[in-house]
Design an enzyme around this catalytic site. Structure first.
Site, PDB file in Angstrom:
ATOM      1  N   SER A  64      66.484 126.296 -10.555  1.00 20.77           N
ATOM      2  CA  SER A  64      66.074 124.885 -10.482  1.00 20.77           C
ATOM      3  C   SER A  64      64.987 124.442 -11.444  1.00 20.77           C
ATOM      4  CB  SER A  64      65.616 124.559  -9.062  1.00 20.77           C
ATOM      5  OG  SER A  64      66.707 124.475  -8.195  1.00 20.77           O
ATOM      6  N   LYS A 111      56.630 117.832  -8.811  1.00 21.30           N
ATOM      7  CA  LYS A 111      57.896 117.757  -8.076  1.00 21.30           C
ATOM      8  C   LYS A 111      57.582 117.366  -6.633  1.00 21.30           C
ATOM      9  CE  LYS A 111      62.072 120.529  -7.097  1.00 21.30           C
ATOM     10  NZ  LYS A 111      62.779 121.806  -7.330  1.00 21.30           N
ATOM     11  N   SER A 155      67.517 121.862  -9.212  1.00 25.51           N
ATOM     12  CA  SER A 155      67.072 120.757  -8.414  1.00 25.51           C
ATOM     13  C   SER A 155      65.891 119.978  -8.987  1.00 25.51           C
ATOM     14  CB  SER A 155      66.678 121.263  -7.021  1.00 25.51           C
ATOM     15  OG  SER A 155      65.523 122.074  -7.097  1.00 25.51           O
TER      16      SER A 155
END
Lengths: 93, 490
Positions: B180, B81, B156
């Site tokens: 997330s 990420k 997210s």
């Protein structure tokens, strides 16, 4: 939330908010505050605030130098530097 | 296994293949890079692709493998990420503010992966500064759901979930502050594990809300998540919130019997607002557990309805403090021609941050401002303790809590962008876990009539990741929902 309150918040947060968008910002923040106001109905008398899930406290380390000097590396990604210093606009005339 | 099908294998299977020299890490890495190049324009799951770095890491892994190196991820191509700092590779956090930020160091978990022999394919898309539940708040445009490109992948960590679902990486790192990892895993039909707060080092992970943030893996299976967690977890003195707990080998207890497992179903998670198809699929999953020997009882987590309000005080308050470091002076975006220092701060932040990030900073500044602290921040922290106490009481006579990960399956792009509060309510079942600091996992448990994946969320007591992975793995031995791939994926 009124536009003048948004101006105060914008100053606290150091974020420019122009007058055209201040109304929209005020509206969305008002709706979020309405959501969080549900908290006021909770009975929290005598409940200790929780800042860490396991109530851990800050660990202390020995007071000695552990980090090497990385100034050149860290300043290589700065917007403006000179002689090892970060440059900003003139603060005092 | 023919090399054109390598992307269909799990991480555990790839490890076996590399060990037996059925294929090399360079072949595997080239295969994934070729897929990313050919397919990711549909999904936008990567912000940066590290072609050269990946191939050089793969080459090195092949040398190590030839010498009998059995490191946990040796030669395995994964993605990170884009909020984990990667030395020499842009780490944008999905923001214009950090579009030009190339960290001079690696995050702890990035180093853990490198030390375990992993190959880094690239950095995945995300909501800006991890604030969002749809990946639509990215400066680089939204990632798309591989199951239906009109729908969001969740957020997210939408890019990490979409990349694994589209088989553009076998696993990806992610982070979970309010859901997330679990919510995008649910929306994309993959497995996502949020460990106990403090289990995985946050050092080098761009901070959002420090009392809630926790890193974890998104994978195809619970077994793969166990392999990843073995690498990610562990004490780190550089993270002041890291907890020094013994770390088990998460792969050794995956197949333990579930006979006598006590499952609690919180009645508050099965109330109004839960999609009926989602509810049915969750009930079906519970029946599978009963068949495996588990007992099920209804429980109550009476303060659940206060989790969203408490979170939207605590997280914005902490983000307003954390993000004050982005001032245009030392790194990141700086506005053109600032007329004075104040103007430099205010315009750099106004131009560098997106709408949702600014909104949360302002809400946080409000909640922490003079005269409001007790009414908002202190009150929210008290409610946070009530939420934790609900869980503590529940775990007195159950082992695990089961329920939906999200109230509905993936929604359409743009459906909730105009109304932030409706977006916030997406995380109603995941937020309580973060507020309490507990571990949770989302695993696929079927698809709706519209062919949208649904996730079953399992929440355990502190440091029960091995048990959660065991419970998830046994389900995946009994069902094949985790093997279903998005229709368009070859």
């Amino acid at each position: 939330m009124e536009a003048n309150e948004i101006a105060k918040l914008a100053q606290l947060a150091r974020i420019n908010i122009d007058s055209e968008t201040a109304g929209d910002v005020a509206e969305s923040i008002t709706s979020i505050l309405a959501l969080v106001d549900q908290l006021q109905a909770a009975d929290t008398k005598g409940v200790a605030p929780m800042s860490h899930p396991m109530d851990a406290v800050q660990r202390l380390r020995a007071d000695k130098v552990t980090e090497p000097d990385q100034r050149a590396q860290l300043q290589a990604i700065a917007p403006a530097v000179e002689n090892g210093l970060f440059l900003v606009p003139k603060v005092i005339d | 296994m023919h090399s054109t099908n390598l992307h269909q294998l799990t991480l555990a299977e790839l490890k076996q293949g590399l060990k037996k020299q059925a294929f090399s890490s360079v072949e595997l890495t080239q295969h994934y890079l070729e897929r990313i190049q050919r397919l990711d324009n549909q999904y936008n799951s990567f912000i940066s692709v590290c072609q050269e770095e990946a191939l050089s890491m793969a080459k090195q892994a092949d040398t190590q493998l030839a010498q009998g190196d059995e490191s946990a991820l040796c030669g395995i191509p994964i993605a990170h990420k884009d909020l984990f700092c990667t030395e020499g590779v842009r780490t944008s956090c999905g923001s214009k503010m950090l579009d030009n930020f190339t960290p001079p160091y690696n995050a702890a978990i990035v180093d853990n992966c490198i030390n375990a022999g992993a190959v880094m394919l690239g950095k995945t898309n995300m909501d800006e500064f991890a604030m969002g539940s749809s990946n639509e708040n990215s400066f680089y445009g939204p990632a798309k759901n591989p199951w239906n490109s009109n729908c969001v992948p969740g957020g997210s960590s939408g890019g990490s979930a979409a990349a694994v679902a589209a088989q553009l990486a076998v696993a990806a790192t992610a982070s979970d502050t309010g859901g997330s990892i679990r919510q995008p895993a649910s929306f994309c039909g993959v497995t996502g594990l949020k460990p106990t707060y403090g289990r995985v080092s946050r050092w080098g992970m761009v901070a959002y809300a420090s009392s809630l943030d926790q890193a974890g893996p998104i994978t195809k299976t619970a077994e793969d998540a166990a392999i990843m967690l073995n690498v990610l977890a562990g004490f780190d003195h550089r993270d002041s919130t890291s907890i020094d707990e013994p770390k088990p080998d998460y792969t050794t207890t995956l197949s333990d019997s579930l006979e006598g497992l006590r499952i609690g179903l919180p009645k508050e998670y099965f109330s109004d607002g839960l999609d009926s198809q989602v509810e049915q699929l969750i009930q079906d999953a519970i029946k599978t557990y009963e068949a495996l020997g588990a007992t099920v009882k209804e429980i109550s987590l009476p303060h659940t309805h206060l989790a969203v309000p408490a979170y939207y005080v605590i997280a914005p308050a902490e983000c307003s403090a954390n993000l004050s470091r982005f001032d245009g002076v030392r790194y990141g975006y700086r506005c053109e021609d600032p007329k004075d220092l104040e103007d430099l701060y205010k315009r750099s932040r106004a131009e560098g941050f997106g709408e949702e990030v600014k909104r949360r900073i302002l809400v946080g500044a409000y909640a922490l401002s003079a005269g409001y602290y007790d009414a908002y921040y202190r009150k929210a922290q008290q409610v946070r303790r009530l939420i934790k106490q609900d869980f503590d009481a529940a775990f007195n006579d159950i082992d695990v809590i089961a329920g939906p990960t999200a109230p509905s399956p993936a929604f359409e792009l743009g459906a909730k962008t105009k109304d932030p509060v409706s977006m916030y309510l997406e995380d109603i079942y995941t937020l309580p876990t973060n507020l309490a600091g507990l571990p949770g996992i989302s695993i696929p448990c079927g698809v709706t009539k519209e062919n949208k994946p649904v996730g079953l969320q399992l929440t355990g007591h502190y440091f029960s990741e091995a048990k959660l992975l065991n419970i998830a793995h046994r389900y995946q031995q009994e069902t094949d929902f985790h093997q279903h791939t998005a229709p368009a994926i070859d």
